[in-house]
Design a protein around this motif. Sequence first.
Motif, PDB file in Angstrom:
ATOM      1  N   LYS A  88      13.427  51.414  12.328  1.00 31.94           N
ATOM      2  CA  LYS A  88      14.878  51.342  12.158  1.00 31.94           C
ATOM      3  C   LYS A  88      15.379  52.065  10.913  1.00 31.94           C
ATOM      4  N   THR A  97      13.829  45.705   9.815  1.00 29.68           N
ATOM      5  CA  THR A  97      15.202  45.433   9.384  1.00 29.68           C
ATOM      6  C   THR A  97      15.307  45.463   7.869  1.00 29.68           C
ATOM      7  N   SER A 107      17.568  48.204   5.886  1.00 29.86           N
ATOM      8  CA  SER A 107      18.743  47.806   5.106  1.00 29.86           C
ATOM      9  C   SER A 107      18.672  48.383   3.690  1.00 29.86           C
ATOM     10  N   TYR A 118      23.879  51.740  12.194  1.00 29.56           N
ATOM     11  CA  TYR A 118      24.118  50.936  11.002  1.00 29.56           C
ATOM     12  C   TYR A 118      25.559  50.454  10.898  1.00 29.56           C
ATOM     13  N   PRO A 155      25.644  42.900  11.559  1.00 27.01           N
ATOM     14  CA  PRO A 155      24.246  42.440  11.464  1.00 27.01           C
ATOM     15  C   PRO A 155      23.767  41.596  12.635  1.00 27.01           C
ATOM     16  N   TYR A 166      23.115  43.829  15.350  1.00 27.80           N
ATOM     17  CA  TYR A 166      22.033  44.736  14.974  1.00 27.80           C
ATOM     18  C   TYR A 166      20.666  44.110  15.206  1.00 27.80           C
ATOM     19  N   VAL A 167      20.539  42.805  14.932  1.00 28.88           N
ATOM     20  CA  VAL A 167      19.221  42.166  15.030  1.00 28.88           C
ATOM     21  C   VAL A 167      19.010  41.373  16.314  1.00 28.88           C
ATOM     22  N   GLU A 222      16.636  42.767  18.958  1.00 28.93           N
ATOM     23  CA  GLU A 222      15.207  42.690  18.684  1.00 28.93           C
ATOM     24  C   GLU A 222      14.646  41.319  19.051  1.00 28.93           C
TER      25      GLU A 222
END
Length: 395
Positions: A56, A94, A98, A233, A237, A240-241, A244
């Motif tokens: 990522k 992650t 970040s 990006y 968040p 974003y996660v 997964e």
Amino acid sequence: MKRFPADPQAKRKALLDAVAAIGPTLQASGPRSEELATLAPDAVAALRDAGIFRLKLASEMGGAEADPLTEMLVLEQVAYHDLTSAWCTMVGATAIASLGTFLPQSGLDKVFANGEVPTAAISFFPAGQASRKDGGGYRVSGRWRFNSGIRHAEWVLGGTVVLDSDNGNGGPVVMFSAFPAKDVTLHDNWGGVTGLRGTGSVDFSVQDYDLPEDQTFVWDLMEPQPLRGGPSYRLPPFSYVAKEHGSVALGGARRALDELVKIATTTRGTFRSSKLDERQVVHRFIGEADLKLRAARALMHERYDQLWRKVNAGEKPDGPDIADVRAICVYATDLAIEVATMAYHFAGNTGLHHPHVIGRLLRDINTAGIHQVMSDTAYENHGKFRLGLPADPLA
């Protein structure tokens, strides 16, 4: 350091080929990771050397900067080989992404010294407190929980509340604090857990730590402001996660189902009058489970493709978007729990004996389902938005 192809399809193939190449190592590491209560060193080395921890990370920082579908496919395949490895990859990827995305240049020079990409771990919950120091920087204290992969991390991140600050919305500023792993105290409190034991998710703490300003960043929960990298990006968040989490769960569930098929077609229990593959109830479960896993996977991929197109067009994901994709990933995880639980049930005596992979998957996937991002409040918020009611997609 291995570079990834620029072409998205070639990049996807290279990553999936890399996972396939290290698959036997990851599969063999599972029992050892559980025994050690941390990811086995050979799995760490395989994932690092194959570049999977850089999944990522922005391409300009030496990462793959994979698109959402590629991320999901890679993590699903890693989880199929070993769910513990996939969980640590998810968290570690992650964390390092970040840092590469949000740190200022002077912070990058510290974390990515000499052009090397380190390993990292991250704890989202703002369990730390920081006060500004005269002359710059912060004084930080706190104890952070659930730091998956921290025992092989070189940098660790923890959510931190800045005391006497104002974020403009009536609350304090919440930032991430980045510490060299050698500067934090680890608390050995993970050995007695039931599931995800191999992730080594112990607590870490600091007390009155002098933290430079350039080792902090803000990752806004609704409108991230990346300093580098592409459209991924700009996903909030939780969005974003969440993908997964869903992919790791589905990869583990598919492995559990395939292990059951193997048991059903190759063994006959000592005390059974029939083989598993002669029982209609098993036929139905395997058929339904296969279709449910494929359906959840297709829905997750379809919806993230839509969200990916949205951010590529310069649009911002809104509350309903966040609630929708999060609910889909919670559903995928709940389904994975159902499949792993029934696979364990039908495996009988075979799955019961430690360290059979079905027993480990039962424990690990059920534990994955109690993560904060996978809270069933995601269903409630999605339902509220569908009803036209106000909702907090982050609750």
